[in-house]
Design a protein around this motif. Sequence first.
Motif, PDB file in Angstrom:
ATOM      1  N   GLY A  83      -5.214  -7.125   0.312  1.00 19.09           N
ATOM      2  CA  GLY A  83      -5.888  -5.843   0.446  1.00 19.09           C
ATOM      3  C   GLY A  83      -5.768  -5.164   1.801  1.00 19.09           C
ATOM      4  O   GLY A  83      -4.955  -5.536   2.650  1.00 19.09           O
ATOM      5  N   LEU A 121      -3.633   3.884   0.159  1.00 18.38           N
ATOM      6  CA  LEU A 121      -4.191   3.268  -1.034  1.00 18.38           C
ATOM      7  C   LEU A 121      -3.654   1.852  -1.215  1.00 18.38           C
ATOM      8  O   LEU A 121      -2.441   1.623  -1.119  1.00 18.38           O
ATOM      9  CB  LEU A 121      -3.841   4.099  -2.270  1.00 18.38           C
ATOM     10  CG  LEU A 121      -4.250   5.574  -2.252  1.00 18.38           C
ATOM     11  CD1 LEU A 121      -3.717   6.270  -3.495  1.00 18.38           C
ATOM     12  CD2 LEU A 121      -5.759   5.719  -2.150  1.00 18.38           C
ATOM     13  N   ASP A 122      -4.542   0.912  -1.493  1.00 23.48           N
ATOM     14  CA  ASP A 122      -4.139  -0.463  -1.794  1.00 23.48           C
ATOM     15  C   ASP A 122      -3.491  -0.498  -3.176  1.00 23.48           C
ATOM     16  O   ASP A 122      -4.015   0.068  -4.137  1.00 23.48           O
ATOM     17  CB  ASP A 122      -5.371  -1.364  -1.759  1.00 23.48           C
ATOM     18  CG  ASP A 122      -5.046  -2.816  -2.067  1.00 23.48           C
ATOM     19  OD1 ASP A 122      -3.896  -3.220  -1.808  1.00 23.48           O
ATOM     20  OD2 ASP A 122      -5.930  -3.520  -2.568  1.00 23.48           O
ATOM     21  N   ARG A 154     -13.112  -5.237   3.289  1.00 20.94           N
ATOM     22  CA  ARG A 154     -11.990  -4.937   2.405  1.00 20.94           C
ATOM     23  C   ARG A 154     -12.267  -3.640   1.662  1.00 20.94           C
ATOM     24  O   ARG A 154     -13.353  -3.457   1.099  1.00 20.94           O
ATOM     25  CB  ARG A 154     -11.754  -6.073   1.415  1.00 20.94           C
ATOM     26  CG  ARG A 154     -10.553  -5.838   0.498  1.00 20.94           C
ATOM     27  CD  ARG A 154     -10.117  -7.091  -0.211  1.00 20.94           C
ATOM     28  NE  ARG A 154      -8.981  -6.811  -1.094  1.00 20.94           N
ATOM     29  CZ  ARG A 154      -8.198  -7.741  -1.641  1.00 20.94           C
ATOM     30  NH1 ARG A 154      -8.433  -9.009  -1.390  1.00 20.94           N
ATOM     31  NH2 ARG A 154      -7.193  -7.396  -2.425  1.00 20.94           N
ATOM     32  N   VAL A 155     -11.285  -2.751   1.670  1.00 17.80           N
ATOM     33  CA  VAL A 155     -11.446  -1.447   1.024  1.00 17.80           C
ATOM     34  C   VAL A 155     -10.219  -1.140   0.176  1.00 17.80           C
ATOM     35  O   VAL A 155      -9.162  -1.731   0.353  1.00 17.80           O
ATOM     36  CB  VAL A 155     -11.656  -0.315   2.066  1.00 17.80           C
ATOM     37  CG1 VAL A 155     -12.940  -0.530   2.848  1.00 17.80           C
ATOM     38  CG2 VAL A 155     -10.462  -0.244   3.026  1.00 17.80           C
ATOM     39  N   LYS A 156     -10.374  -0.203  -0.745  1.00 21.65           N
ATOM     40  CA  LYS A 156      -9.256   0.225  -1.586  1.00 21.65           C
ATOM     41  C   LYS A 156      -8.530   1.432  -1.004  1.00 21.65           C
ATOM     42  O   LYS A 156      -7.387   1.711  -1.347  1.00 21.65           O
ATOM     43  CB  LYS A 156      -9.760   0.571  -2.991  1.00 21.65           C
ATOM     44  CG  LYS A 156     -10.254  -0.618  -3.795  1.00 21.65           C
ATOM     45  CD  LYS A 156      -9.117  -1.549  -4.199  1.00 21.65           C
ATOM     46  CE  LYS A 156      -8.186  -0.908  -5.203  1.00 21.65           C
ATOM     47  NZ  LYS A 156      -7.124  -1.846  -5.647  1.00 21.65           N
ATOM     48  N   LYS A 157      -9.225   2.161  -0.106  1.00 19.96           N
ATOM     49  CA  LYS A 157      -8.640   3.399   0.423  1.00 19.96           C
ATOM     50  C   LYS A 157      -9.071   3.583   1.870  1.00 19.96           C
ATOM     51  O   LYS A 157     -10.216   3.307   2.212  1.00 19.96           O
ATOM     52  CB  LYS A 157      -9.092   4.597  -0.424  1.00 19.96           C
ATOM     53  CG  LYS A 157      -8.560   5.930   0.046  1.00 19.96           C
ATOM     54  CD  LYS A 157      -8.929   7.047  -0.921  1.00 19.96           C
ATOM     55  CE  LYS A 157     -10.393   7.389  -0.881  1.00 19.96           C
ATOM     56  NZ  LYS A 157     -10.723   8.593  -1.697  1.00 19.96           N
ATOM     57  N   ALA A 197       0.842  -1.196   0.000  1.00 20.43           N
ATOM     58  CA  ALA A 197       0.000   0.000   0.000  1.00 20.43           C
ATOM     59  C   ALA A 197       0.875   1.244   0.000  1.00 20.43           C
ATOM     60  O   ALA A 197       2.068   1.184   0.318  1.00 20.43           O
ATOM     61  CB  ALA A 197      -0.928   0.001   1.214  1.00 20.43           C
ATOM     62  N   HIS A 219      -8.131  -3.695   5.137  1.00 19.48           N
ATOM     63  CA  HIS A 219      -9.405  -3.950   5.807  1.00 19.48           C
ATOM     64  C   HIS A 219      -9.647  -2.938   6.922  1.00 19.48           C
ATOM     65  O   HIS A 219      -8.709  -2.562   7.633  1.00 19.48           O
ATOM     66  CB  HIS A 219      -9.440  -5.365   6.384  1.00 19.48           C
ATOM     67  CG  HIS A 219      -9.530  -6.437   5.351  1.00 19.48           C
ATOM     68  ND1 HIS A 219      -8.418  -6.883   4.652  1.00 19.48           N
ATOM     69  CD2 HIS A 219     -10.591  -7.148   4.872  1.00 19.48           C
ATOM     70  CE1 HIS A 219      -8.793  -7.828   3.796  1.00 19.48           C
ATOM     71  NE2 HIS A 219     -10.097  -8.006   3.910  1.00 19.48           N
ATOM     72  N   ASP A 245      -3.170  -2.943  -5.355  1.00 19.89           N
ATOM     73  CA  ASP A 245      -3.574  -4.217  -5.972  1.00 19.89           C
ATOM     74  C   ASP A 245      -2.904  -5.406  -5.290  1.00 19.89           C
ATOM     75  O   ASP A 245      -2.455  -6.354  -5.948  1.00 19.89           O
ATOM     76  CB  ASP A 245      -3.263  -4.224  -7.474  1.00 19.89           C
ATOM     77  CG  ASP A 245      -4.089  -3.195  -8.236  1.00 19.89           C
ATOM     78  OD1 ASP A 245      -5.259  -3.001  -7.877  1.00 19.89           O
ATOM     79  OD2 ASP A 245      -3.550  -2.585  -9.173  1.00 19.89           O
ATOM     80  N   SER A 246      -2.836  -5.348  -3.964  1.00 20.12           N
ATOM     81  CA  SER A 246      -2.212  -6.425  -3.193  1.00 20.12           C
ATOM     82  C   SER A 246      -3.110  -7.661  -3.175  1.00 20.12           C
ATOM     83  O   SER A 246      -4.305  -7.590  -3.484  1.00 20.12           O
ATOM     84  CB  SER A 246      -1.963  -5.953  -1.760  1.00 20.12           C
ATOM     85  OG  SER A 246      -3.198  -5.636  -1.120  1.00 20.12           O
TER      86      SER A 246
END
Length: 229
Positions: free
Chosen positions: A64, A57-58, A71-74, A44, A66, A60-61
Amino acid sequence: MVTFIEILNGVNEGSRHQIRDGMTLGRSQADIIIKDPKVSGTHAQVAIDGKGQLVLLDLDSSNGLHIDGRRVKKIALIPGVIFEVGRTEFKVITVEEEQAPDFERLLTWRNIVSVKVPELQIENTEPKKQLERFSPALKLNFIRGIQADEEIILGYGPRMAGADSLDIELLDVDAPRDAFQLVAGPGQVQLKVLATGRVTLNNKKVSAEMLSDGDMISIGSTVIKVSYL
């Protein structure tokens, strides 16, 4: 105000890191290293959003980010927020700028012990070990597992490796307390396996063996490549 993230569990529990725009978090290739098998090499990155707020920011792991079990992207990095990267839990904290240098001090058990033990004035009754040079020196290169990309250069022995070792610490979840010992030999270093069946050399079970360039020591999902310098 200065923003920090504090690790709440795991190997690095208690450590605090000041965060800035562009910093990365990951298991091996990152500004903040997280020793967690569920964390990607570069997992991240910290950024500033359109409102001027620090966010994580994730990248694309695999596992991810959490927050509250989702699970969130930001993640907005605001005081009090608790989030997870892999299996490692973090908390966002802010302090006044003048407090920042002291606040970043690591609070891991290793640092606490290093400060407290000398104060106890305990007499060491253990016999002193006779140290012998490794000639040539030995390099251990972790090529797989949670410690991937870590290198250790050893110039003398004997050296002990294991999950609870203060010498060569193995972070693999399947690593035994006492895994193996490295002992000086004539022109080579000898591997002495202390956890029979759980440590292999070149995918073979051994009890003791002289190490050669390119040998592979395996413990759980960890693979260590041996080379001489």
